[in-house]
Design a protein around this motif. Structure first.
Motif, PDB file in Angstrom:
ATOM      1  N   LEU A  84       0.594   0.787  -3.627  1.00 34.09           N
ATOM      2  CA  LEU A  84       1.507   1.909  -3.405  1.00 34.09           C
ATOM      3  C   LEU A  84       2.615   1.519  -2.427  1.00 34.09           C
ATOM      4  CD1 LEU A  84       2.301   4.953  -3.515  1.00 34.09           C
ATOM      5  CD2 LEU A  84       0.528   5.359  -1.769  1.00 34.09           C
ATOM      6  N   TYR A  85       3.853   1.816  -2.804  1.00 36.56           N
ATOM      7  CA  TYR A  85       5.024   1.590  -1.947  1.00 36.56           C
ATOM      8  C   TYR A  85       5.706   2.923  -1.656  1.00 36.56           C
ATOM      9  CZ  TYR A  85       4.626  -3.417  -2.684  1.00 36.56           C
ATOM     10  OH  TYR A  85       4.163  -4.705  -2.694  1.00 36.56           O
ATOM     11  N   ALA A  86       6.236   3.050  -0.433  1.00 34.47           N
ATOM     12  CA  ALA A  86       6.960   4.258  -0.025  1.00 34.47           C
ATOM     13  C   ALA A  86       8.452   3.962  -0.007  1.00 34.47           C
ATOM     14  CB  ALA A  86       6.502   4.699   1.364  1.00 34.47           C
ATOM     15  N   LYS A  87       9.240   4.883  -0.537  1.00 31.56           N
ATOM     16  CA  LYS A  87      10.698   4.730  -0.563  1.00 31.56           C
ATOM     17  C   LYS A  87      11.323   5.651   0.483  1.00 31.56           C
ATOM     18  CE  LYS A  87      11.134   3.747  -5.536  1.00 31.56           C
ATOM     19  NZ  LYS A  87      11.847   4.172  -6.766  1.00 31.56           N
ATOM     20  N   GLY A  88      11.936   5.082   1.503  1.00 34.36           N
ATOM     21  CA  GLY A  88      12.608   5.865   2.523  1.00 34.36           C
ATOM     22  C   GLY A  88      11.689   6.298   3.649  1.00 34.36           C
ATOM     23  N   GLU A  89      12.318   6.665   4.790  1.00 36.72           N
ATOM     24  CA  GLU A  89      11.548   6.986   5.998  1.00 36.72           C
ATOM     25  C   GLU A  89      10.655   8.200   5.814  1.00 36.72           C
ATOM     26  OE1 GLU A  89      12.192   7.852  10.797  1.00 36.72           O
ATOM     27  OE2 GLU A  89      13.929   7.686   9.464  1.00 36.72           O
TER      28      GLU A  89
ATOM     29  N   GLU B  20      -1.511  12.069  -2.181  1.00 35.50           N
ATOM     30  CA  GLU B  20      -0.738  13.309  -2.244  1.00 35.50           C
ATOM     31  C   GLU B  20       0.731  12.956  -2.188  1.00 35.50           C
ATOM     32  OE1 GLU B  20      -0.086  16.745   0.949  1.00 35.50           O
ATOM     33  OE2 GLU B  20      -2.077  16.887   0.014  1.00 35.50           O
ATOM     34  N   HIS B  21       1.492  13.487  -3.138  1.00 37.87           N
ATOM     35  CA  HIS B  21       2.917  13.162  -3.165  1.00 37.87           C
ATOM     36  C   HIS B  21       3.561  13.598  -1.850  1.00 37.87           C
ATOM     37  CE1 HIS B  21       7.152  13.094  -4.290  1.00 37.87           C
ATOM     38  NE2 HIS B  21       6.784  12.277  -5.266  1.00 37.87           N
ATOM     39  N   PRO B  22       4.332  12.709  -1.205  1.00 35.22           N
ATOM     40  CA  PRO B  22       4.855  13.039   0.132  1.00 35.22           C
ATOM     41  C   PRO B  22       5.820  14.211   0.159  1.00 35.22           C
ATOM     42  CG  PRO B  22       5.840  11.017  -0.722  1.00 35.22           C
ATOM     43  CD  PRO B  22       4.717  11.364  -1.641  1.00 35.22           C
ATOM     44  N   PHE B  23       6.512  14.490  -0.951  1.00 30.73           N
ATOM     45  CA  PHE B  23       7.503  15.568  -0.948  1.00 30.73           C
ATOM     46  C   PHE B  23       6.974  16.844  -1.585  1.00 30.73           C
ATOM     47  CE2 PHE B  23      11.407  17.696  -2.576  1.00 30.73           C
ATOM     48  CZ  PHE B  23      12.043  17.892  -1.351  1.00 30.73           C
ATOM     49  N   THR B  24       6.278  16.727  -2.697  1.00 31.14           N
ATOM     50  CA  THR B  24       5.827  17.921  -3.422  1.00 31.14           C
ATOM     51  C   THR B  24       4.439  18.383  -3.027  1.00 31.14           C
ATOM     52  OG1 THR B  24       4.771  16.718  -5.251  1.00 31.14           O
ATOM     53  CG2 THR B  24       7.151  17.086  -5.410  1.00 31.14           C
ATOM     54  N   GLY B  25       3.621  17.469  -2.467  1.00 26.96           N
ATOM     55  CA  GLY B  25       2.241  17.815  -2.160  1.00 26.96           C
ATOM     56  C   GLY B  25       1.321  17.728  -3.368  1.00 26.96           C
ATOM     57  N   GLU B  26       1.870  17.358  -4.517  1.00 26.64           N
ATOM     58  CA  GLU B  26       1.079  17.258  -5.744  1.00 26.64           C
ATOM     59  C   GLU B  26       0.065  16.115  -5.639  1.00 26.64           C
ATOM     60  OE1 GLU B  26       1.929  16.507 -10.542  1.00 26.64           O
ATOM     61  OE2 GLU B  26       3.540  16.321  -9.057  1.00 26.64           O
TER      62      GLU B  26
ATOM     63  N   ALA C 262      13.986  -0.020   1.907  1.00 25.83           N
ATOM     64  CA  ALA C 262      13.112  -1.068   2.426  1.00 25.83           C
ATOM     65  C   ALA C 262      11.858  -1.179   1.576  1.00 25.83           C
ATOM     66  CB  ALA C 262      12.740  -0.761   3.874  1.00 25.83           C
ATOM     67  N   VAL C 263      11.391  -2.405   1.381  1.00 23.46           N
ATOM     68  CA  VAL C 263      10.144  -2.646   0.652  1.00 23.46           C
ATOM     69  C   VAL C 263       9.001  -2.415   1.635  1.00 23.46           C
ATOM     70  CG1 VAL C 263       8.761  -4.357  -0.575  1.00 23.46           C
ATOM     71  CG2 VAL C 263      11.254  -4.293  -0.893  1.00 23.46           C
ATOM     72  N   HIS C 264       8.265  -1.327   1.443  1.00 21.94           N
ATOM     73  CA  HIS C 264       7.213  -0.944   2.400  1.00 21.94           C
ATOM     74  C   HIS C 264       5.924  -0.622   1.657  1.00 21.94           C
ATOM     75  CE1 HIS C 264       5.491   0.824   6.088  1.00 21.94           C
ATOM     76  NE2 HIS C 264       4.986   1.738   5.277  1.00 21.94           N
ATOM     77  N   HIS C 265       4.932  -1.534   1.732  1.00 21.80           N
ATOM     78  CA  HIS C 265       3.637  -1.260   1.104  1.00 21.80           C
ATOM     79  C   HIS C 265       2.807  -0.368   2.021  1.00 21.80           C
ATOM     80  CE1 HIS C 265       2.794  -4.904   3.558  1.00 21.80           C
ATOM     81  NE2 HIS C 265       1.645  -4.295   3.771  1.00 21.80           N
ATOM     82  N   VAL C 266       2.096   0.579   1.425  1.00 21.78           N
ATOM     83  CA  VAL C 266       1.277   1.520   2.190  1.00 21.78           C
ATOM     84  C   VAL C 266      -0.122   0.948   2.429  1.00 21.78           C
ATOM     85  CG1 VAL C 266       0.318   3.865   2.215  1.00 21.78           C
ATOM     86  CG2 VAL C 266       2.599   3.458   1.269  1.00 21.78           C
TER      87      VAL C 266
ATOM     88  N   CYS D 198       8.135   7.336  -4.306  1.00 23.14           N
ATOM     89  CA  CYS D 198       6.954   6.474  -4.422  1.00 23.14           C
ATOM     90  C   CYS D 198       7.121   5.462  -5.547  1.00 23.14           C
ATOM     91  CB  CYS D 198       5.695   7.280  -4.722  1.00 23.14           C
ATOM     92  SG  CYS D 198       5.440   8.721  -3.693  1.00 23.14           S
ATOM     93  N   LEU D 199       6.448   4.337  -5.386  1.00 25.18           N
ATOM     94  CA  LEU D 199       6.340   3.333  -6.438  1.00 25.18           C
ATOM     95  C   LEU D 199       4.920   2.792  -6.400  1.00 25.18           C
ATOM     96  CD1 LEU D 199       7.512   1.301  -8.561  1.00 25.18           C
ATOM     97  CD2 LEU D 199       8.089  -0.171  -6.614  1.00 25.18           C
ATOM     98  N   VAL D 200       4.245   2.789  -7.546  1.00 16.77           N
ATOM     99  CA  VAL D 200       2.931   2.158  -7.653  1.00 16.77           C
ATOM    100  C   VAL D 200       3.056   1.051  -8.691  1.00 16.77           C
ATOM    101  CG1 VAL D 200       0.487   2.454  -8.173  1.00 16.77           C
ATOM    102  CG2 VAL D 200       1.765   4.338  -7.123  1.00 16.77           C
ATOM    103  N   VAL D 201       2.694  -0.175  -8.303  1.00 21.10           N
ATOM    104  CA  VAL D 201       2.835  -1.318  -9.200  1.00 21.10           C
ATOM    105  C   VAL D 201       1.494  -2.023  -9.376  1.00 21.10           C
ATOM    106  CG1 VAL D 201       5.214  -1.644  -8.451  1.00 21.10           C
ATOM    107  CG2 VAL D 201       3.412  -2.993  -7.380  1.00 21.10           C
ATOM    108  N   HIS D 202       1.364  -2.708 -10.474  1.00 21.19           N
ATOM    109  CA  HIS D 202       0.189  -3.552 -10.712  1.00 21.19           C
ATOM    110  C   HIS D 202       0.394  -4.888 -10.012  1.00 21.19           C
ATOM    111  CE1 HIS D 202      -2.998  -5.784 -12.730  1.00 21.19           C
ATOM    112  NE2 HIS D 202      -2.094  -6.696 -13.040  1.00 21.19           N
ATOM    113  N   LYS D 203      -0.566  -5.249  -9.158  1.00 21.19           N
ATOM    114  CA  LYS D 203      -0.533  -6.566  -8.518  1.00 21.19           C
ATOM    115  C   LYS D 203      -1.457  -7.510  -9.294  1.00 21.19           C
ATOM    116  CE  LYS D 203      -2.965  -8.325  -5.136  1.00 21.19           C
ATOM    117  NZ  LYS D 203      -3.120  -9.716  -5.635  1.00 21.19           N
TER     118      LYS D 203
END
Length: 353
Positions: free
Chosen positions: A198-203, A327-333, A182-186, A144-149
């Motif tokens: 929020l951006y997602a990294k990988g499929e 929710e974190h996509p891998f850990t569920g946190e 890939a640059v993928h905004h959620v 994950c990546l969260v950036v300020h726009k």
């Protein structure tokens, strides 16, 4: 405790959740039985349905002459799931992606640990553009990546004139850090709204976070400066939003529009009721939803000339994403990312207080 992982190039390595593996194994037992047991069971069923066969067998036993055993039908054995398949299921890999990874041998199990190729190299999809201010990353890891726009920067190109977008700046950030994804905004923010994206990294992360967005499981909270004295009893604006047929860029409350619900909380009255600081939570994500709903309630945002606000105090709508929860996509946190008010809005708030 949240699950941890180690990034090894394109591979993610993590400890297997033992409880989930046991549950998957219990729910997928092998159906293969020894041939002798199957033949005996078939013979018993045949004799129960045919008394003459049972009598003949008894006579055969008495005369010590063997009687041919009826042939059992072919048994289709369902193989037990492999350790790799169980690991993929226990780690929450979506079925379609799991099948592809398993077929390519990209899930490996060694003892209580698993390795999965969840981050294969991908094209960025956007031209990297470096800026003087760079990118303000509020949260980042391998998924994950969260950036300020900042206000005034669109999230992605709109097909018109070539302009700098957040997608270009994120692509530059990935390139600088050796991230081939890939640059993928959620989700998106309006061009002149500031806040976290929020951006997602990988499929794997894309599938998980896009599903959360569809299920309305990503929480978005905003702060806004509205004109007028917003009453404390204005808690919800529940009004469908559709296109304004008289103005291509506008949306409006319309009976035939899409369902839209915004929760409103008065935070502070400003200038003796001439303006209000409000906190807004989206239950749906319609275009311009907060702006339309606040104008519909009679309290347009300061600076929002498209929906009836005045720009005498600010040259853009006074709207900012205060926080983002997912929710974190891998850990569920449960992850919550805060984004402080930018300088222009903090300055205006100070002047109105």
């Amino acid at each position: 405790m949240a699950r941890s992982w180690t990034r090894r190039g394109e591979w993610i390595e993590t400890a297997l959740p033992a409880a989930k593996i046991e549950k998957e194994t219990a729910s997928n037992p092998s159906t293969v039985e020894p041939a002798e047991a199957q033949a005996h069971e078939y013979a018993v069923r045949g004799e129960a349905a045919n008394p003459e066969l049972a009598s003949a067998r008894e006579a055969s036993i008495a005369s010590a002459k063997p009687l041919p055993t009826p042939q059992a039908p072919a048994v289709s054995a369902k193989a037990a799931p492999t350790p790799e398949a169980l690991a993929a299921a226990a780690l929450g890999v979506p079925d379609k992606l799991a099948r592809r990874l398993l077929h390519a041998g990209e899930v490996q199990v060694r003892g209580g640990r698993a390795r999965l190729r969840l981050r294969p190299d991908e094209a960025l999809g956007f031209e990297p553009v470096w800026t003087e201010d760079g990118l303000e990353a509020l949260y980042e890891d391998d998924f994950c990546l969260v950036v300020h726009k900042p206000a005034g920067m669109p999230v992605h190109p709109d097909g018109g004139a070539k302009r700098l977008t957040l997608a270009n700046v994120v692509a530059a950030h990935y390139t600088l850090n050796g991230e081939a994804c890939a640059v993928h905004h959620v989700h998106r923010l309006d061009e002149y709204t500031s806040g976290p994206v929020l951006y997602a990294k990988g499929e794997f992360a894309r599938l998980a976070l896009d599903a959360q967005m569809r299920d309305k499981a990503i929480g978005r909270v905003y702060l806004a400066l509205a004109e007028g004295k917003v009453p404390r009893d204005l808690r919800v604006v529940d009004a469908p939003i559709g296109r304004d047929r008289h103005h291509n860029s506008r949306r409006r409350v319309s009976p035939g529009g899409q369902e839209a619900l915004t929760r409103v909380e008065l935070v502070q009255k400003l200038r003796s009721g001439q303006a209000s600081l409000v906190r807004l939570t989206l239950e749906t994500g319609r275009t311009h939803q907060i702006r339309v709903h606040m104008a519909h309630a009679g309290y347009p945002l300061i600076g929002d000339t498209l929906y009836g606000g005045s720009d005498s105090l600010l040259q853009r709508q006074a709207l900012h994403g205060e926080s983002l929860r997912f929710e974190h996509p891998f850990t569920g946190e449960k992850i919550e990312v805060a984004d402080p008010l930018p300088t222009d809005l903090q300055s205006l708030l100070d002047r109105l207080t």
